[in-house]
Write a protein that holds these residues in place. Structure first.
Motif, PDB file in Angstrom:
ATOM      1  N   SER A 168       0.833  -1.206   0.000  1.00  0.00           N
ATOM      2  CA  SER A 168       0.000   0.000   0.000  1.00  0.00           C
ATOM      3  C   SER A 168       0.866   1.254   0.000  1.00  0.00           C
ATOM      4  CB  SER A 168      -0.943   0.001   1.202  1.00  0.00           C
ATOM      5  OG  SER A 168      -0.237  -0.047   2.425  1.00  0.00           O
ATOM      6  N   THR A 225      -6.043   5.370   5.002  1.00  0.00           N
ATOM      7  CA  THR A 225      -5.998   4.883   3.624  1.00  0.00           C
ATOM      8  C   THR A 225      -7.331   4.373   3.088  1.00  0.00           C
ATOM      9  OG1 THR A 225      -5.381   2.644   4.300  1.00  0.00           O
ATOM     10  CG2 THR A 225      -3.584   4.221   3.937  1.00  0.00           C
ATOM     11  N   SER A 226      -8.348   4.312   3.915  1.00  0.00           N
ATOM     12  CA  SER A 226      -9.656   3.826   3.469  1.00  0.00           C
ATOM     13  C   SER A 226     -10.405   4.910   2.697  1.00  0.00           C
ATOM     14  CB  SER A 226     -10.480   3.369   4.675  1.00  0.00           C
ATOM     15  OG  SER A 226     -10.482   4.351   5.686  1.00  0.00           O
ATOM     16  N   VAL A 227     -11.514   4.530   2.069  1.00  0.00           N
ATOM     17  CA  VAL A 227     -12.309   5.463   1.271  1.00  0.00           C
ATOM     18  C   VAL A 227     -12.913   6.546   2.150  1.00  0.00           C
ATOM     19  CG1 VAL A 227     -14.352   5.697  -0.182  1.00  0.00           C
ATOM     20  CG2 VAL A 227     -12.817   3.761  -0.507  1.00  0.00           C
ATOM     21  N   GLU A 228     -13.381   6.152   3.331  1.00  0.00           N
ATOM     22  CA  GLU A 228     -14.004   7.097   4.250  1.00  0.00           C
ATOM     23  C   GLU A 228     -13.132   7.268   5.489  1.00  0.00           C
ATOM     24  OE1 GLU A 228     -17.678   5.184   5.080  1.00  0.00           O
ATOM     25  OE2 GLU A 228     -18.625   5.823   3.204  1.00  0.00           O
ATOM     26  N   THR A 238      -8.651  11.337   4.850  1.00  0.00           N
ATOM     27  CA  THR A 238      -8.276  10.200   4.006  1.00  0.00           C
ATOM     28  C   THR A 238      -7.159  10.613   3.054  1.00  0.00           C
ATOM     29  OG1 THR A 238      -9.842  10.738   2.249  1.00  0.00           O
ATOM     30  CG2 THR A 238     -10.667   9.371   4.060  1.00  0.00           C
ATOM     31  N   ALA A 240      -7.378  10.119  -0.030  1.00  0.00           N
ATOM     32  CA  ALA A 240      -8.113  10.712  -1.142  1.00  0.00           C
ATOM     33  C   ALA A 240      -8.358  12.199  -0.901  1.00  0.00           C
ATOM     34  CB  ALA A 240      -9.429   9.977  -1.340  1.00  0.00           C
ATOM     35  N   TYR A 247      -6.922   6.666  -4.601  1.00  0.00           N
ATOM     36  CA  TYR A 247      -6.188   5.770  -3.710  1.00  0.00           C
ATOM     37  C   TYR A 247      -7.089   5.179  -2.638  1.00  0.00           C
ATOM     38  CZ  TYR A 247      -2.666   3.972  -0.483  1.00  0.00           C
ATOM     39  OH  TYR A 247      -1.924   3.157   0.333  1.00  0.00           O
ATOM     40  N   GLN A 248      -6.932   3.870  -2.423  1.00  0.00           N
ATOM     41  CA  GLN A 248      -7.630   3.177  -1.344  1.00  0.00           C
ATOM     42  C   GLN A 248      -6.830   1.935  -0.973  1.00  0.00           C
ATOM     43  OE1 GLN A 248     -11.354   1.406  -2.451  1.00  0.00           O
ATOM     44  NE2 GLN A 248     -11.637   0.400  -0.480  1.00  0.00           N
ATOM     45  N   GLU A 250      -6.986  -1.017   2.434  1.00  0.00           N
ATOM     46  CA  GLU A 250      -7.404  -1.385   3.782  1.00  0.00           C
ATOM     47  C   GLU A 250      -7.368  -2.894   3.949  1.00  0.00           C
ATOM     48  OE1 GLU A 250     -11.296   0.181   4.425  1.00  0.00           O
ATOM     49  OE2 GLU A 250     -12.125  -0.732   2.630  1.00  0.00           O
ATOM     50  N   ARG A 304     -13.895  -7.033  -4.802  1.00  0.00           N
ATOM     51  CA  ARG A 304     -12.765  -6.458  -4.064  1.00  0.00           C
ATOM     52  C   ARG A 304     -11.472  -7.200  -4.400  1.00  0.00           C
ATOM     53  NH1 ARG A 304     -11.565  -3.509   0.749  1.00  0.00           N
ATOM     54  NH2 ARG A 304     -13.761  -2.944   0.952  1.00  0.00           N
TER      55      ARG A 304
END
Length: 324
Positions: A168, A225-228, A238, A240, A247-248, A250, A304
């Motif tokens: 990551s 690093t997650s979307v939310e 984030t 993002a 970028y994501q 997790e 995923r």
């Protein structure tokens, strides 16, 4: 003869319709083995025991956690892949087993997509970009600018080559156009002192790995690093939000059955799993472990894995860790 044949056919149809669909009513009728390809006492084991306790009550049969560690999760995973597909052997595992290991080891005897029937997602574990509190970087753009100012001059720790932490970070570096020096450790624990002292400049890890120095004020979180944003650290932006919207990354766990498991069994397990994950007791129990329950279905698991393999394959090749 024709009349006898017709009567026999009618009797067969009646007998078939009289029987309950396999798995719809008679499953489970005995103990269910819930395999984890990790050691007892870790985070996956804790999640497995939460699930097993609920399923015991919901189905009235024992769900027994069976830890089968070793071989970079291959031993336990292969055991389930080769098990009879009747719903009595299940697997709880996640990103390393399904998205990363198949890209690293050519000799793996299971297929992440074809060998299993995904029952549903279980949880997501946010990852955080952290630096020492004494570092000059106050946010992720500041860290990126610092790295651009001295290519290869900034280092990052990980919990091992080919780990999610490693890959990551490499994906983030590629997206940001920076060159970082990788310093792999045998786990997060030995990396933390070097992060705090500034021997390494940054780390991408789950919250549990940095919780002690974070509480002590010796580590700063720059991004999640997650979307939310994480419910555990809602003030941390984030990646993002920090300028890298695509970028994501997790960690996650999902529940699997062997390929060929009857659809009614998969559906019944999936329905019960999702109902539980939406409950307050599940949210509270998972929060204590730093996990966010994810009540999405098996199709979401497959999507995923496919997407993550596409994302991480180039990073593995660049690091010289492609399937071998």
């Amino acid at each position: 003869m024709a009349k006898l044949a017709a009567l026999a056919c009618a009797a067969a149809v009646a007998a078939t319709t009289a029987l309950p669909a396999f798995g719809a009513e008679d499953y489970p009728s005995r103990a269910v083995q819930l395999v984890i390809p990790y050691d007892v006492g870790g985070g996956v084991d804790a999640v497995a025991r939460i699930l097993a306790a609920h399923m015991n009550t919901a189905f009235g049969q024992p769900f027994v956690v069976d830890a089968r560690p070793g071989g970079a999760t291959h031993i336990g995973t292969n055991h389930v892949a080769r098990a009879k597909p009747d719903g009595y052997t299940l697997l709880l595992t996640g990103v390393s087993t399904m998205s990363l290991q198949p890209l690293i080891f050519a000799g793996i005897t299971y297929d992440a997509i074809e060998s299993f029937e995904p029952i549903g997602m279980v949880s997501r574990i946010p990852m955080f970009v952290s630096v020492a509190d004494t570092a000059p970087y106050r946010d992720l753009p500041g860290l990126i600018d610092g790295a651009k100012g001295k290519p290869g001059g900034l280092s990052y720790a990980s919990n091992g080559n080919g780990s999610l932490s490693h890959l990551s970070t490499e994906v983030l570096a590629a997206r940001a156009g920076i060159d970082l020096t990788h310093v792999p450790y045998k786990g997060f624990a030995p990396a933390i002192p070097d992060l705090v002292s500034g021997r390494v400049d940054m780390l991408v890890s789950d919250l549990a790995a940095v919780s002690a120095p974070l509480q002590g004020g010796s580590v700063r979180l720059l991004a999640v690093t997650s979307v939310e944003r994480s419910p555990f650290q809602p003030d941390v932006p984030t990646v993002a939000e920090s300028g890298y919207p695509e970028y994501q990354a997790e960690n996650w766990l999902a529940l699997y059955a062997p390929a060929g498991t009857p659809a009614p069994v998969v559906e019944r397990l999936g329905d019960e799993l999702r109902q539980f994950l939406k409950s307050d007791p599940a949210r509270e129990a998972f929060a204590r472990l730093g996990h966010v329950p994810d009540p999405t279905d098996g199709a979401a698991v497959t999507r995923r894995v496919v997407q993550e393999q596409k994302t991480y394959a180039p990073a593995l090749e660049a690091a010289g860790l492609g399937a071998r």
